[in-house]
Enzyme design. Structure first.
Site: not given
Ligand code: NAP
Length: 242
Positions: A11, A60, A88, A153, A186
């Site tokens: 995702r 992970v 990620n 976090y 994001i």
């Molecule tokens: P998201 O839409 O919530 O997606 C999270 C992803 O991580 C999903 O694919 C989920 O898998 C996977 N995941 C969660 N826990 C896991 C685990 N224990 N083992 C393996 N996979 C796991 O998040 P996102 O916004 O794309 O964020 C991606 C990264 O960017 C994260 O590290 C987040 O902290 C970072 N980030 C995001 C933002 C933002 O504003 N969105 C800002 C700064 C940093 P499932 O689909 O199977 O649940």
């Protein structure tokens, strides 16, 4: 065939990264923890982008699960190696520190920092043997500036930034780069429920970013052209914090 592993590829940012790397010809190993339906959709998009991929389910943060999954992958691909890993996968469990249950502290730290170690350490020897590797860690603006309500976090992402810098020095001679990307807000499931209208007023660009914008940066860091960039944290946040 060149292989890239994207943790949390099912995702959001991980999906966009998977599709972008597929466009560049990588075979994508799409890791996810529970959302098989979402991982299947990423695989469909990877194929639509002209490449191929496979799904690899593991948490992970669970060392045994990661070990088993990576060992079975390597067994099935004896002469291949994963040359790009995008760490990620991430979660957030926000709360004021004084109210935060221990479980929310440890789970966020474990998925981010435990996940980074569990996934990356076993891949380094092959990268060293082949004298090429790209390790890209998804940090956050929260890990650089610190954000109230996110001590867990911020600590996890700040730790990931420091680990990025340290590992970069260990492996640079073998043509392996290690960098972190630090996104601001994001538009993904992770920011669901946040007050976007209010928050975007705090961002100079006056908007949230798109996962595809982060994917472009990751793809550049993964490319051979980025070989002299290592140990760095690159922010992508619309000017929120510099
Ligand atoms: P998201 O839409 O919530 O997606 C999270 C992803 O991580 C999903 O694919 C989920 O898998 C996977 N995941 C969660 N826990 C896991 C685990 N224990 N083992 C393996 N996979 C796991 O998040 P996102 O916004 O794309 O964020 C991606 C990264 O960017 C994260 O590290 C987040 O902290 C970072 N980030 C995001 C933002 C933002 O504003 N969105 C800002 C700064 C940093 P499932 O689909 O199977 O649940």
């Amino acid at each position: 065939m060149k292989y890239a592993l994207v943790t949390g590829g099912s995702r959001g940012i991980g999906r966009a990264v998977s599709v972008k790397l597929a466009q560049l010809g990588y075979h994508i190993i799409i890791n996810y923890v529970s959302r098989t339906d979402a991982a299947e959709e990423t695989l469909r998009l990877v194929r639509e982008a002209g490449s191929d991929g496979e799904m690899l389910q593991f948490n992970v943060g669970d060392a045994e699960q990661v070990k088993a999954a990576l060992e079975s992958w390597q067994k099935a691909h004896e002469d291949e190696y994963i040359e790009v890993v995008v760490n990620n996968a991430g979660i957030r469990r926000d709360n004021l520190m004084a109210l935060m249950p221990a479980e929310d502290w440890y789970s966020v730290i474990n998925v981010t920092l435990g996940g980074f170690y569990n996934v990356t350490a076993p891949l380094i020897p092959q990268m060293q043997f082949h004298k090429f590797g790209r390790i890209i860690n998804m940090a956050s603006v929260s890990g650089i500036m610190g954000m109230q309500g996110q001590t867990n976090y911020s600590a996890a992402k700040g730790g990931l930034v420091a680990a990025t810098k340290a590992l970069a020095k260990e492996v640079a001679r073998k043509n392996i780069t290690v960098n972190a990307v630090a996104p601001g807000f994001i538009k993904t499931d992770m920011v669901e429920g946040l007050d976007e209208a209010a928050l975007k007023k705090t961002i100079p660009a006056n908007r949230f970013g798109q996962p595809e914008e982060v994917a472009e940066l990751v793809a550049f860091l993964a490319s051979p052209q980025a070989g002299y960039i290592t140990g760095n944290v690159i922010s992508i946040n619309g000017g929120l914090y510099t």
